[in-house]
Design a protein around this motif. Structure first.
Motif, PDB file in Angstrom:
ATOM      1  N   PRO A 171      -3.880  -8.076  -1.414  1.00 13.89           N
ATOM      2  CA  PRO A 171      -4.297  -7.701  -2.027  1.00 13.89           C
ATOM      3  C   PRO A 171      -5.117  -6.865  -2.132  1.00 13.89           C
ATOM      4  O   PRO A 171      -5.770  -6.388  -3.021  1.00 13.89           O
ATOM      5  CB  PRO A 171      -4.053  -8.843  -3.690  1.00 13.89           C
ATOM      6  CG  PRO A 171      -2.747  -9.416  -2.776  1.00 13.89           C
ATOM      7  CD  PRO A 171      -3.153  -9.447  -0.964  1.00 13.89           C
ATOM      8  N   PHE A 172      -6.226  -7.854  -1.270  1.00 14.02           N
ATOM      9  CA  PHE A 172      -7.873  -7.563  -0.715  1.00 14.02           C
ATOM     10  C   PHE A 172      -8.068  -5.921  -0.310  1.00 14.02           C
ATOM     11  O   PHE A 172      -8.398  -4.712  -1.027  1.00 14.02           O
ATOM     12  CB  PHE A 172      -8.155  -8.304  -0.230  1.00 14.02           C
ATOM     13  CG  PHE A 172     -10.441  -7.542   0.125  1.00 14.02           C
ATOM     14  CD1 PHE A 172     -11.141  -7.826  -0.751  1.00 14.02           C
ATOM     15  CD2 PHE A 172     -10.493  -6.406   1.020  1.00 14.02           C
ATOM     16  CE1 PHE A 172     -11.869  -7.616  -0.985  1.00 14.02           C
ATOM     17  CE2 PHE A 172     -11.409  -6.017   0.819  1.00 14.02           C
ATOM     18  CZ  PHE A 172     -13.106  -6.530   0.116  1.00 14.02           C
ATOM     19  N   PHE A 186       1.818  -4.104 -10.163  1.00 14.26           N
ATOM     20  CA  PHE A 186       3.410  -3.247  -9.221  1.00 14.26           C
ATOM     21  C   PHE A 186       2.880  -2.656  -7.838  1.00 14.26           C
ATOM     22  O   PHE A 186       3.455  -2.298  -7.007  1.00 14.26           O
ATOM     23  CB  PHE A 186       3.469  -1.949  -9.928  1.00 14.26           C
ATOM     24  CG  PHE A 186       4.221  -0.593  -9.836  1.00 14.26           C
ATOM     25  CD1 PHE A 186       6.124  -0.661 -10.691  1.00 14.26           C
ATOM     26  CD2 PHE A 186       4.259  -0.490  -9.176  1.00 14.26           C
ATOM     27  CE1 PHE A 186       6.438   0.148  -9.687  1.00 14.26           C
ATOM     28  CE2 PHE A 186       5.228   1.270  -8.863  1.00 14.26           C
ATOM     29  CZ  PHE A 186       6.558   0.915  -8.983  1.00 14.26           C
ATOM     30  N   SER A 187       1.342  -2.374  -7.229  1.00  9.85           N
ATOM     31  CA  SER A 187       0.930  -2.277  -6.538  1.00  9.85           C
ATOM     32  C   SER A 187       0.677  -3.012  -5.451  1.00  9.85           C
ATOM     33  O   SER A 187       1.409  -3.151  -3.827  1.00  9.85           O
ATOM     34  CB  SER A 187      -0.797  -1.333  -6.531  1.00  9.85           C
ATOM     35  OG  SER A 187      -1.485  -1.109  -4.992  1.00  9.85           O
ATOM     36  N   ASN A 188       0.247  -4.485  -5.976  1.00  8.07           N
ATOM     37  CA  ASN A 188       0.268  -5.468  -4.447  1.00  8.07           C
ATOM     38  C   ASN A 188       1.290  -6.952  -4.301  1.00  8.07           C
ATOM     39  O   ASN A 188       1.229  -7.552  -3.375  1.00  8.07           O
ATOM     40  CB  ASN A 188      -1.204  -6.414  -4.408  1.00  8.07           C
ATOM     41  CG  ASN A 188      -1.037  -7.237  -5.861  1.00  8.07           C
ATOM     42  OD1 ASN A 188      -0.250  -8.139  -6.177  1.00  8.07           O
ATOM     43  ND2 ASN A 188      -2.910  -7.089  -6.439  1.00  8.07           N
ATOM     44  N   CYS A 234      -7.371   1.038  -4.460  1.00  9.80           N
ATOM     45  CA  CYS A 234      -7.118   0.694  -5.663  1.00  9.80           C
ATOM     46  C   CYS A 234      -8.450   1.471  -6.084  1.00  9.80           C
ATOM     47  O   CYS A 234      -8.503   2.346  -7.256  1.00  9.80           O
ATOM     48  CB  CYS A 234      -6.488  -0.298  -6.481  1.00  9.80           C
ATOM     49  SG  CYS A 234      -4.447  -0.042  -6.343  1.00  9.80           S
ATOM     50  N   THR A 235      -9.187   0.364  -5.704  1.00  5.33           N
ATOM     51  CA  THR A 235     -10.823   1.276  -6.483  1.00  5.33           C
ATOM     52  C   THR A 235     -11.187   2.709  -6.081  1.00  5.33           C
ATOM     53  O   THR A 235     -11.907   3.102  -7.248  1.00  5.33           O
ATOM     54  CB  THR A 235     -12.087  -0.416  -6.147  1.00  5.33           C
ATOM     55  OG1 THR A 235     -11.065  -1.222  -6.249  1.00  5.33           O
ATOM     56  CG2 THR A 235     -13.050   0.646  -6.917  1.00  5.33           C
ATOM     57  N   MET A 236     -11.228   2.449  -5.038  1.00  2.00           N
ATOM     58  CA  MET A 236     -11.330   4.263  -4.651  1.00  2.00           C
ATOM     59  C   MET A 236     -10.710   5.720  -5.194  1.00  2.00           C
ATOM     60  O   MET A 236     -11.685   5.980  -5.559  1.00  2.00           O
ATOM     61  CB  MET A 236     -11.034   4.055  -3.110  1.00  2.00           C
ATOM     62  CG  MET A 236     -12.131   3.308  -1.519  1.00  2.00           C
ATOM     63  SD  MET A 236     -11.118   3.843  -0.632  1.00  2.00           S
ATOM     64  CE  MET A 236     -12.653   3.005   0.837  1.00  2.00           C
ATOM     65  N   VAL A 242       0.583  -1.025  -0.250  1.00  6.23           N
ATOM     66  CA  VAL A 242       0.004  -0.224   0.156  1.00  6.23           C
ATOM     67  C   VAL A 242       0.699   1.648   0.072  1.00  6.23           C
ATOM     68  O   VAL A 242       1.651   1.448   0.667  1.00  6.23           O
ATOM     69  CB  VAL A 242      -1.058   0.574   1.212  1.00  6.23           C
ATOM     70  CG1 VAL A 242      -1.805   1.038   0.795  1.00  6.23           C
ATOM     71  CG2 VAL A 242      -2.053  -1.424   1.041  1.00  6.23           C
ATOM     72  N   GLY A 243       1.139   2.003  -1.114  1.00  6.91           N
ATOM     73  CA  GLY A 243       1.766   3.269  -1.191  1.00  6.91           C
ATOM     74  C   GLY A 243       1.554   3.706  -1.915  1.00  6.91           C
ATOM     75  O   GLY A 243       0.689   3.887  -2.798  1.00  6.91           O
ATOM     76  N   LEU A 244       2.609   4.200  -3.069  1.00  3.06           N
ATOM     77  CA  LEU A 244       2.351   5.025  -4.114  1.00  3.06           C
ATOM     78  C   LEU A 244       1.654   4.265  -5.313  1.00  3.06           C
ATOM     79  O   LEU A 244       1.929   5.066  -6.255  1.00  3.06           O
ATOM     80  CB  LEU A 244       3.439   5.971  -4.842  1.00  3.06           C
ATOM     81  CG  LEU A 244       4.014   6.629  -3.487  1.00  3.06           C
ATOM     82  CD1 LEU A 244       5.178   7.443  -3.640  1.00  3.06           C
ATOM     83  CD2 LEU A 244       3.069   8.060  -2.779  1.00  3.06           C
ATOM     84  N   GLY A 245       2.382   3.310  -5.401  1.00  4.50           N
ATOM     85  CA  GLY A 245       1.389   2.144  -6.488  1.00  4.50           C
ATOM     86  C   GLY A 245       0.169   2.024  -6.655  1.00  4.50           C
ATOM     87  O   GLY A 245      -0.500   2.631  -7.579  1.00  4.50           O
TER      88      GLY A 245
END
Length: 517
Positions: free
Chosen positions: A350-351, A318-320, A358-360, A111-114
């Motif tokens: 990942p959830f 890249f994100s999770n 990411c959805t938000m 959980v970062g800038l991705g």
């Protein structure tokens, strides 16, 4: 000539030299990034589109794991939450950190800038439909992370100093052992190089780059007080020092810091997302309609539907970081006698990261999708995607860019300190554990934090993606080989949970008895 004029001319000359140096470094880095990407992202023609083989492999593997484990990530969220709360944990369990600290350490790296810049980049390249495929990739990626983190704990060992050594550097040896000692050494060595490269580039340079990008945008952009390369250099040095102070303490120090930072930054960022979503509640239906329509009927995206799937999966990975092998390093330090318990915890990542946050972010961007905002996307998405997300928030919450800047700095900082830990584990696998060696790695990593503020985001993305998917290709093959052992542990754990035996020492599994013999 007056003293003031001389000073101004000298400062301008120094800035010019620094600008030329930054351009030279960026050009050099671009050449390396392009060459690396050409090797890793080899393609196959598929439906008239050149699809990267490594991306297809990560998609198919995640789907395969979900089917093989009966979609465990969707069936057992209650089990995951019980373990995180420490319901089935004993003080006598071996390890260094609690389930909650292991989760926050790993989440701080994912959980970062991705979630902020990465989503903006995905939407700008693939339209709203990329969000749908990010969500799908996140749901399937939960099972991939379930498998890899279970194995990270299962094949760990604790040295005479009580320090845990686990993660892919241990279980990949077991997975590839049939190939012989030399191939195993080569494969795990390549994996260590890849994860170390991603750590110092995707986990270091990118975070520093986007943190400074947001800070620069919040203070007037290129024309503001932080618009110069000198300001970027000074910020990079200060940021590197702050990171260095924490990483010297190791995983216990990181766990302590991230356990405080992650909730704080999550509250700030998610709270802002919820406010924007609440204000635009009447538009949620239209936003999701755009996401679904764009997922299956994308416009202006190379490769059409397959192209937008590839974009969504790449940005989700890249994100999770599901399948990379990074999270098992942090999770392997957990206090537990039951390796599978940490698999259930890891499945939450990942959830949290992709399906929720990411959805938000994507919804906020879609709500702000006006002709003027589209111009901003077209003009600056490649070089400063975090600023695009900031602009979307600012269109609903004027002045919020200042608060978002604080959240971005927290995201970047927590990600940096955790990836410094991951990177040093890879370094130690390659060169051994020595004080001098550790100091050399930390010096290189912190230097690249500084350089990350001077080079272009697009080049960092290219290099980081290449290292990331190199990790996935090697790691996921190992996961496939060892998946049957994870399935046996899962069945026994759920059976013991039902019978109330989880606080007892687990019975040896059949394969463990065979290994002991």
């Amino acid at each position: 000539m007056s003293t003031t004029s001389a000073y101004i001319m000298a400062a301008a000359a120094e800035e010019s030299v620094l600008q030329q140096t930054a351009t030279t470094i960026d050009g050099w880095f671009a050449g390396i990034a392009d060459g690396f990407a050409a090797i890793i992202f080899a393609t196959v023609p598929l439906g008239g589109f050149d699809a990267p083989i490594v991306v297809l492999w990560s998609i198919l593997a995640a789907i395969g794991f979900s089917i093989y484990f009966g979609f465990v990530q969707l069936r057992t969220p209650h089990v995951s939450l019980e373990v995180v709360r420490g319901k089935w944990t004993s003080e006598k369990d071996p390890g260094e950190v609690s389930h909650f600290q292991a989760l926050t350490s790993a989440v701080s790296a994912t959980v970062g800038l991705g979630n902020i810049a990465g989503v903006a980049a995905a939407v700008s390249m693939g339209g709203p439909g990329a969000t749908f495929w990010m969500i799908v990739a996140g749901l399937f990626g939960m099972c991939t992370k379930f498998v890899e983190c279970t194995l990270g704990v299962k094949y760990r060992y604790i040295d005479e100093n009580g320090v845990v050594h686990g993660g892919p550097f241990q279980y990949l040896k077991v997975a590839y052992h049939k190939l012989g000692r030399i191939p195993v050494a080569i494969i795990t060595g390549l994996f260590a190089i890849a994860i170390m490269l991603f750590g110092v580039v995707g986990g270091g340079m990118f975070q520093a780059n986007q943190a400074f990008g947001q800070l620069r945008a919040a203070t007037g952009g290129d024309e503001g007080v932080l618009g110069s390369d000198l300001a970027a250099l000074i910020f990079g040095i200060i940021f590197a020092i702050l990171v260095g102070v924490v990483v010297i303490g190791g995983i216990k120090s990181i766990g302590s810091v991230t356990a405080k930072l992650v909730p704080a930054m999550a509250i700030i960022y998610v709270g802002a997302c919820l406010i924007v979503i609440a204000v635009n509640f009447a538009n949620i239906g239209d936003a999701f309609s755009a996401i679904i329509t764009g997922a299956f009927s994308p416009e202006g995206v190379a490769g059409g539907m397959l192209g937008v799937i590839i974009i969504g999966v790449q940005r989700a990975a890249f994100s999770n970081e599901a399948g990379i092998g990074s999270a098992p390093i942090a999770h392997s330090a957990v206090k537990t006698r039951r390796p599978i318990s940490e698999g259930f915890v890891a499945a939450l990542e990942p959830f949290i990261d992709t399906v929720v946050i990411c959805t938000m972010t994507a919804l906020v961007i879609i709500f702000a999708w006006t002709p003027e905002y589209q111009e901003a996307l077209d003009a600056g998405s490649a070089e400063n995607p975090v600023a695009l997300t900031s602009a979307a928030f600012d269109s609903f919450l004027p002045g919020f860019n200042i608060i978002l800047t604080v959240a971005v700095l927290l995201f970047a900082y927590s990600t940096l300190i955790t990836w410094s830990y991951y990177g040093i584990q890879a370094w130690r696998h390659l060169f051994g554990t020595t004080k001098v060696g550790d100091a050399i790695f930390r010096g290189i990593a912190l230097l690249l934090v500084v350089i990350g503020c001077l080079v272009s985001t697009n080049n960092i993305f290219s290099f980081a993606d290449s290292a990331l998917f190199m990790c996935i290709f090697i790691n996921v093959i190992g996961l496939v080989i060892l998946a049957p052992k994870v399935k046996e542990e899962m069945k026994q754990y759920l059976s013991d949970r039902k019978a109330g035996r989880l606080l007892e020492d687990p019975e040896p599994l059949p394969h463990e008895l065979a290994e002991r013999r």
